[in-house]
Design a protein around this motif. Structure first.
Motif, PDB file in Angstrom:
ATOM      1  N   ARG A 186      -9.094   6.343   6.106  1.00  0.00           N
ATOM      2  CA  ARG A 186      -7.931   6.106   6.971  1.00  0.00           C
ATOM      3  C   ARG A 186      -6.648   6.068   6.144  1.00  0.00           C
ATOM      4  NH1 ARG A 186      -9.297   2.484  11.340  1.00  0.00           N
ATOM      5  NH2 ARG A 186      -7.097   1.923  11.399  1.00  0.00           N
ATOM      6  N   SER A 187      -5.514   6.352   6.818  1.00  0.00           N
ATOM      7  CA  SER A 187      -4.221   6.244   6.143  1.00  0.00           C
ATOM      8  C   SER A 187      -3.920   4.760   5.877  1.00  0.00           C
ATOM      9  CB  SER A 187      -3.146   6.839   7.051  1.00  0.00           C
ATOM     10  OG  SER A 187      -1.898   6.325   6.662  1.00  0.00           O
ATOM     11  N   ALA A 188      -3.606   4.446   4.626  1.00  0.00           N
ATOM     12  CA  ALA A 188      -3.384   3.038   4.255  1.00  0.00           C
ATOM     13  C   ALA A 188      -2.142   2.464   4.924  1.00  0.00           C
ATOM     14  CB  ALA A 188      -3.268   2.925   2.739  1.00  0.00           C
ATOM     15  N   LYS A 189      -1.252   3.333   5.359  1.00  0.00           N
ATOM     16  CA  LYS A 189       0.006   2.874   5.978  1.00  0.00           C
ATOM     17  C   LYS A 189      -0.179   2.463   7.436  1.00  0.00           C
ATOM     18  CE  LYS A 189       3.374   3.628   2.909  1.00  0.00           C
ATOM     19  NZ  LYS A 189       4.182   2.551   2.371  1.00  0.00           N
ATOM     20  N   HIS A 190      -1.354   2.758   8.005  1.00  0.00           N
ATOM     21  CA  HIS A 190      -1.534   2.476   9.433  1.00  0.00           C
ATOM     22  C   HIS A 190      -2.673   1.517   9.686  1.00  0.00           C
ATOM     23  CE1 HIS A 190       0.624   6.412   9.393  1.00  0.00           C
ATOM     24  NE2 HIS A 190       1.402   5.661  10.148  1.00  0.00           N
ATOM     25  N   LEU A 225       0.849  -1.192   0.000  1.00  0.00           N
ATOM     26  CA  LEU A 225       0.000   0.000   0.000  1.00  0.00           C
ATOM     27  C   LEU A 225       0.881   1.237   0.000  1.00  0.00           C
ATOM     28  CD1 LEU A 225      -2.625  -1.321   2.561  1.00  0.00           C
ATOM     29  CD2 LEU A 225      -3.012  -0.905   0.130  1.00  0.00           C
ATOM     30  N   LEU A 226       0.373   2.283  -0.641  1.00  0.00           N
ATOM     31  CA  LEU A 226       1.143   3.522  -0.767  1.00  0.00           C
ATOM     32  C   LEU A 226       0.668   4.537   0.274  1.00  0.00           C
ATOM     33  CD1 LEU A 226       0.929   3.855  -4.642  1.00  0.00           C
ATOM     34  CD2 LEU A 226       2.760   2.829  -3.290  1.00  0.00           C
ATOM     35  N   ASP A 227       1.418   5.637   0.409  1.00  0.00           N
ATOM     36  CA  ASP A 227       0.946   6.738   1.243  1.00  0.00           C
ATOM     37  C   ASP A 227      -0.413   7.194   0.717  1.00  0.00           C
ATOM     38  OD1 ASP A 227       3.170   6.810   2.849  1.00  0.00           O
ATOM     39  OD2 ASP A 227       4.244   8.195   1.541  1.00  0.00           O
ATOM     40  N   GLY A 228      -1.187   7.797   1.590  1.00  0.00           N
ATOM     41  CA  GLY A 228      -2.510   8.265   1.155  1.00  0.00           C
ATOM     42  C   GLY A 228      -3.584   7.405   1.799  1.00  0.00           C
ATOM     43  N   SER A 229      -4.824   7.753   1.504  1.00  0.00           N
ATOM     44  CA  SER A 229      -5.940   7.060   2.159  1.00  0.00           C
ATOM     45  C   SER A 229      -6.186   5.692   1.514  1.00  0.00           C
ATOM     46  CB  SER A 229      -7.208   7.905   2.043  1.00  0.00           C
ATOM     47  OG  SER A 229      -7.657   7.884   0.707  1.00  0.00           O
ATOM     48  N   VAL A 230      -6.988   4.906   2.207  1.00  0.00           N
ATOM     49  CA  VAL A 230      -7.407   3.611   1.678  1.00  0.00           C
ATOM     50  C   VAL A 230      -8.114   3.805   0.333  1.00  0.00           C
ATOM     51  CG1 VAL A 230      -9.096   1.771   2.088  1.00  0.00           C
ATOM     52  CG2 VAL A 230      -7.473   2.424   3.892  1.00  0.00           C
TER      53      VAL A 230
END
Ligand code: ATP
Length: 219
Positions: A126-130, A84-89
């Protein structure tokens, strides 16, 4: 999909040794084998990401430089680790559609539907990274299906998840695949995971196909 007498070499390593196998439209197949058997190599070969010798036909077409991208875009692949990249789901689920130059309104509705199908609509902003491991893999599956693939290639995407989550995700994928007529090839280590999922299990041992039958027959 039809591969005939496919060989793949990584330098001196002969990873696939004369593989011949066909997968019919809408079939659900698993590739099973021990570490190093060649499962990922075969999946990447099918997805035209890996050089090979032999004959391969994807959607009945023998790929060349001109057709490879178009053929690959009719497939979606999900990897063992959630990529997954930075940014939202929602942005992550949208990006393969942007590559395919899908119109904005269509992207919005397809992203929303894919998130609903895989129970992650609540994660949309949500942030995809978290995300947790299970949430992240759900989002990856939603992203793969949002492109409306004809062939879904799954490279042990649930290996890191616990067994209850694995079997419920497999069940959800099976039901979406059957509803939409998607062909699925899943790589797995585990017979028990795929017993109810696949119609066929292809067993790879040291780069060769050793068995190809209904999963319950192979047990
Ligand atoms: P696992 O279950 O551990 O993921 P696998 O069945 O998917 O294994 P592959 O990853 O396809 O197996 O690897 C098949 C063989 O090719 C192994 O011997 C592996 O070490 C080798 N191999 C895979 N990728 C490369 C590479 N990029 N360079 C060199 N050798 C490779």
């Amino acid at each position: 999909l039809k591969v005939e007498n496919i060989n793949v070499y990584y330098g001196a390593i002969h990873a696939l040794k004369g593989i011949s196998v066909g997968v019919k439209q809408v079939e659900i197949v698993t590739l099973i084998g021990a570490n190093g058997a060649g499962k990922s190599t075969l999946l990447q070969t099918i997805n035209l990401l890996q050089g090979y010798q032999g004959d391969l036909r994807l959607f009945g077409v023998r790929p060349d430089k001109v057709t490879a991208t178009d053929l690959r875009r009719r497939c979606s692949m999900v990897f063992q680790e959630a990529l997954l990249l930075d940014g939202s789901v929602a942005e992550n689920v949208a990006w393969p559609l942007r590559f395919r130059r899908v119109a904005d309104a269509e992207i919005k509705s397809r992203v929303q539907q894919a998130l609903i199908d895989f129970g992650c609509e609540h994660l949309s902003d949500r942030s995809a990274k978290h995300l947790s491991g299970g949430e992240a893999q759900r989002v990856c599956i939603a992203r793969a299906l949002a492109t409306e693939p004809e062939l879904l290639l799954l490279d042990e995407p649930f290996a890191a998840l616990d067994i209850a989550i694995r079997s419920s995700l497999l069940e959800e994928i099976r039901s979406v695949a059957k509803r939409r007529g998607i062909t699925v090839v899943l790589v797995s280590h585990s017979f028990s995971d795929v017993l109810d999922f696949a119609e066929r299990a292809v067993v790879l041992i040291a780069g060769r196909i050793r068995q190809d039958n209904r999963p319950e027959v192979l047990l």
